[in-house]
Design an enzyme around this catalytic site. Structure first.
Site, PDB file in Angstrom:
ATOM      1  N   HIS A 130       0.836  -1.199   0.000  1.00  0.00           N
ATOM      2  CA  HIS A 130       0.000   0.000   0.000  1.00  0.00           C
ATOM      3  C   HIS A 130       0.875   1.254   0.000  1.00  0.00           C
ATOM      4  CE1 HIS A 130      -3.451  -2.538   1.788  1.00  0.00           C
ATOM      5  NE2 HIS A 130      -3.626  -2.373   0.486  1.00  0.00           N
ATOM      6  N   GLU A 190       1.766   3.321   3.069  1.00  0.00           N
ATOM      7  CA  GLU A 190       2.447   2.549   4.109  1.00  0.00           C
ATOM      8  C   GLU A 190       3.937   2.434   3.797  1.00  0.00           C
ATOM      9  OE1 GLU A 190       0.181  -1.068   4.585  1.00  0.00           O
ATOM     10  OE2 GLU A 190      -1.677   0.042   4.888  1.00  0.00           O
ATOM     11  N   GLU A 196       0.629  -5.804  11.011  1.00  0.00           N
ATOM     12  CA  GLU A 196       0.178  -4.413  11.022  1.00  0.00           C
ATOM     13  C   GLU A 196       1.009  -3.633  12.044  1.00  0.00           C
ATOM     14  OE1 GLU A 196      -1.808  -3.198   8.916  1.00  0.00           O
ATOM     15  OE2 GLU A 196      -3.086  -4.817   8.159  1.00  0.00           O
TER      16      GLU A 196
END
Length: 395
Positions: free
Chosen positions: A162, A165, A365
């Site tokens: 992403h 990110e 994450e």
């Protein structure tokens, strides 16, 4: 660092002289063997740079070598015209110096060109690594893979699926750099010699899956696609929260693991800054490259670094093998992150890997907050990521 081969020298001698493991010497110089050590040929010494030094009054080779923790011959081999007993004031010589760990920047965000420079630097400093191009992005940027190690066990890690990110690229490259430094300095990793990991594991790293998207977030759109991406972005020229690739397709919704459910559930039904899975799975070159990488290699474990949540996901549709739970328990213990087996999500790289190969896959994450996470969080993010990185090499 390069040195010139002398008569009677061997890679084994260089390994002893510079205190670098022989396997790293061999892999840094794949065209050199005991039968073709050509005098005046070049040998690369991983983990070292040559530093210029101007001789001062009272200097001796023994003192200079001792200050660097070297044998005198390590200096002589870099200075073939130098006589061991005769040092002339103001003469310029070169001294071997072990490199430190700070060869990945954490001061500014990592865009595509800065990543390329970092990879080139690491390849020069640690020539035993292999750098491959596994595919090209929509805009023609190379998607790089770094390979480290000789082992039968294959571990893959990636970052920046992403665009917003991008901090995950910086984290992963910092960990790669630390691993390389540990290898050349024969340090311990989780109580084991680093050389054991090199011999037992082949580590695959794709540090930036989505280079076009990362550059869009950090640098804005290139002129040739500006009109298109502004339209996708609903007229806004602010791209800080963009997740997708340059075409507005979310690369981590592109894999054939219940892709149709993902397509049905996701709100965007056309290209968007985030979440749109495309019109069918594996349409985007970046996703195709990552799928082909997994298909062409027998990875035993896959980790995808994302942000944010301080948690990780390790199961998919009951298809994960029993060892996945063991690994998840260890990841949770060392990182402090919450281990979550199932989430209502499909079509991700981890999902597809588990479904396709029935092997452990993890989505990590990192951090907490609103993406993109700020650089001020980097050190806090790095620690749990490091624990997971090295724990993954232990299974």
């Amino acid at each position: 660092m390069e040195i010139t081969i002398r008569a009677e020298d061997t890679l084994s001698y260089y390994s002893h002289l510079f205190k670098v493991p022989l396997n790293l010497m061999e892999d840094s110089n794949p065209n050199i063997s005991p039968t073709n050590m050509k005098v005046r040929g070049k040998v690369r010494i991983p983990g070292y740079i040559s530093v210029p030094y101007v001789i001062e009054d009272g200097d001796s080779l023994w003192d200079l070598a001792s200050a660097k923790g070297l044998h005198v011959d390590a200096i002589l081999i870099l200075n073939p015209t130098l006589e061991s007993q005769l040092l002339k004031k103001d003469e310029l010589i070169y001294i071997p110096e072990r490199i430190g760990t700070a060869h990945t920047s954490v001061k500014t965000p990592c865009h595509y060109k800065s990543l390329v420079k970092t990879i080139q630097s690491l390849k020069k400093l640690y020539p035993f690594i292999t750098v491959n191009t596994i595919g090209k992005s929509i805009l023609g940027n190379s998607i790089h893979e770094i390979r480290i190690g000789r082992g039968k066990k294959k571990v893959h890690m990636n970052a920046s699926f992403h665009a917003n990110e991008w901090i995950t690229t910086m984290v992963l490259m910092s960990l790669v750099n630390k691993y390389l430094h540990s290898l050349t300095n024969e340090e311990l990793i989780r109580g084991e010699k680093a050389s054991r990991f090199y011999e037992e594991i082949e580590l695959s790293i794709v540090p930036m899956v989505n280079p076009d998207g990362v550059d869009l977030v950090l640098n804005g759109p290139p002129l040739k696609v500006k009109e298109e991406v502004v339209t996708i972005n609903e007229g806004s020229e602010e791209f800080v929260h963009w997740k997708a690739n340059i075409k507005g397709i979310d690369l981590n919704n592109q894999f054939p693991a219940n892709w149709d459910i993902c397509k049905r559930n996701k709100e965007p039904k056309s290209p968007a800054s985030r979440d749109f899975p495309g019109d069918s799975p594996l349409t985007e070159p970046e996703a195709i490259a990552m799928a082909d990488l997994a298909k062409n290699n027998s990875f035993d474990l896959v980790i995808a670094f994302h942000t944010q949540g301080e948690e990780f996901y390790w199961g998919y549709e009951g298809l994960e093998p029993p060892i996945s739970e063991e690994i998840a328990i260890e990841f949770e213990r060392v990182s402090g992150y919450q281990a979550i087996r199932y989430v209502n999500s499909h079509a991700g790289y981890k999902d597809w890997f588990i479904q396709e190969f029935k092997r452990p896959g993890f989505t990590i994450e990192l951090g907490k907050g609103i993406n993109p996470l700020p650089l001020s969080q980097f050190q806090k993010i790095l620690k749990p990521a490091e624990e997971i990185f090295f724990a993954a090499l232990s299974f």
